[in-house]
Scaffold this motif. Structure first.
Motif, PDB file in Angstrom:
ATOM      1  N   GLN A 218      24.410 -42.941   3.341  1.00  0.00           N
ATOM      2  CA  GLN A 218      23.400 -43.754   4.513  1.00  0.00           C
ATOM      3  C   GLN A 218      24.374 -44.490   4.688  1.00  0.00           C
ATOM      4  N   ASP A 219      23.963 -45.030   5.923  1.00  0.00           N
ATOM      5  CA  ASP A 219      24.389 -45.369   7.066  1.00  0.00           C
ATOM      6  C   ASP A 219      23.625 -45.782   8.417  1.00  0.00           C
ATOM      7  N   GLU A 220      23.802 -46.400   9.012  1.00  0.00           N
ATOM      8  CA  GLU A 220      23.232 -47.023  10.418  1.00  0.00           C
ATOM      9  C   GLU A 220      22.068 -46.187  10.547  1.00  0.00           C
ATOM     10  N   GLU A 221      22.644 -44.862  10.756  1.00  0.00           N
ATOM     11  CA  GLU A 221      21.629 -43.997  11.461  1.00  0.00           C
ATOM     12  C   GLU A 221      20.583 -43.319  10.255  1.00  0.00           C
ATOM     13  N   GLY A 222      20.902 -43.455   8.970  1.00  0.00           N
ATOM     14  CA  GLY A 222      20.188 -43.318   7.868  1.00  0.00           C
ATOM     15  C   GLY A 222      20.799 -42.863   7.082  1.00  0.00           C
TER      16      GLY A 222
ATOM     17  N   ASP B  82      13.609 -32.400   6.706  1.00  0.00           N
ATOM     18  CA  ASP B  82      13.463 -33.374   5.721  1.00  0.00           C
ATOM     19  C   ASP B  82      14.219 -33.608   4.801  1.00  0.00           C
TER      20      ASP B  82
ATOM     21  N   SER C  51      27.424 -31.079  10.831  1.00  0.00           N
ATOM     22  CA  SER C  51      27.251 -31.895  12.063  1.00  0.00           C
ATOM     23  C   SER C  51      27.183 -33.165  11.438  1.00  0.00           C
ATOM     24  N   SER C  52      27.122 -33.932  10.510  1.00  0.00           N
ATOM     25  CA  SER C  52      26.890 -35.358   9.692  1.00  0.00           C
ATOM     26  C   SER C  52      28.959 -35.693   9.323  1.00  0.00           C
TER      27      SER C  52
ATOM     28  N   LEU D 285      21.757 -38.867   4.843  1.00  0.00           N
ATOM     29  CA  LEU D 285      22.569 -38.020   4.554  1.00  0.00           C
ATOM     30  C   LEU D 285      22.808 -37.261   3.249  1.00  0.00           C
TER      31      LEU D 285
ATOM     32  N   ARG E 151      31.337 -36.431  10.933  1.00  0.00           N
ATOM     33  CA  ARG E 151      31.820 -37.766  11.103  1.00  0.00           C
ATOM     34  C   ARG E 151      31.152 -39.374  10.004  1.00  0.00           C
ATOM     35  N   ARG E 152      29.561 -39.209  10.028  1.00  0.00           N
ATOM     36  CA  ARG E 152      29.253 -39.626   9.266  1.00  0.00           C
ATOM     37  C   ARG E 152      29.817 -40.327   8.075  1.00  0.00           C
TER      38      ARG E 152
END
Length: 168
Positions: free
Chosen positions: A32-36, A97, A64-65, A38, A67-68
């Motif tokens: 989980q990060d500031e974008e939500g 989702d 796609s995720s 994953l 980097r996060r």
């Protein structure tokens, strides 16, 4: 050892088929990060070290995720049970989702983790390595959960499988 230049005599499909002959468990990596939230399905999970407690998994550079996940301060590796192939499918697909109607919680490390699974390893990043078309993640286990005697979900030759009960 000498550095011998050998020609590769197989294509990517042949390599994938040969690698598929190694049975693996199925895990979902979550962060989980500031974008939500994953999460992504992996079958490349492996133990690395007991002291310090290290585990590894690999992620495709096309994810796609990626980097996060590389920037995450903690993540969980959730080992799925034999009846959880739908969860594996869900987290392997982009753009859905993934967390809707899934039982999950925030673990002691701050990472999201699935409920009702075979085992969970909560980790903080230890190292990332170049792995060709993948990035190799090594995490330091800071919390774990392993309960019950249920059987894991297995992946072999491109399909899900179940362990057969061991005779007494």
């Amino acid at each position: 050892m000498s550095n011998i230049d050998l020609d590769i005599c197989f294509d990517a499909r042949e390599l994938r088929n040969a690698l598929g002959r190694f049975a693996t468990g199925i895990a979902v990596v979550m962060a989980q990060d500031e974008e939500g939230l994953l999460g992504v399905t992996v079958n490349s999970f492996s133990a690395v070290s007991l002291d310090p407690p290290l585990v590894s998994f690999c992620m495709a550079r096309t994810l796609s995720s990626l980097r996060r996940l590389e920037a995450a301060t903690s993540y969980s590796v959730n080992i799925l049970l034999e009846h959880q192939s739908e969860i594996s499918h869900r987290f392997s697909r982009p753009g859905t989702d993934k967390f809707a109607n899934i039982a999950w919680e925030i673990g002691p490390s701050g990472a999201p983790r699935l409920k009702h699974i075979h085992a969970c390893f909560e980790c903080v990043p230890y190292a990332h390595y170049d792995g060709g078309d993948h990035v190799i993640f090594v995490g330091r286990v800071v919390h774990l959960l392993a309960e019950g005697d249920d059987r894991p979900l297995l992946f072999y030759r491109g399909r899900y499988h179940r362990l057969h009960p061991t005779p007494p």
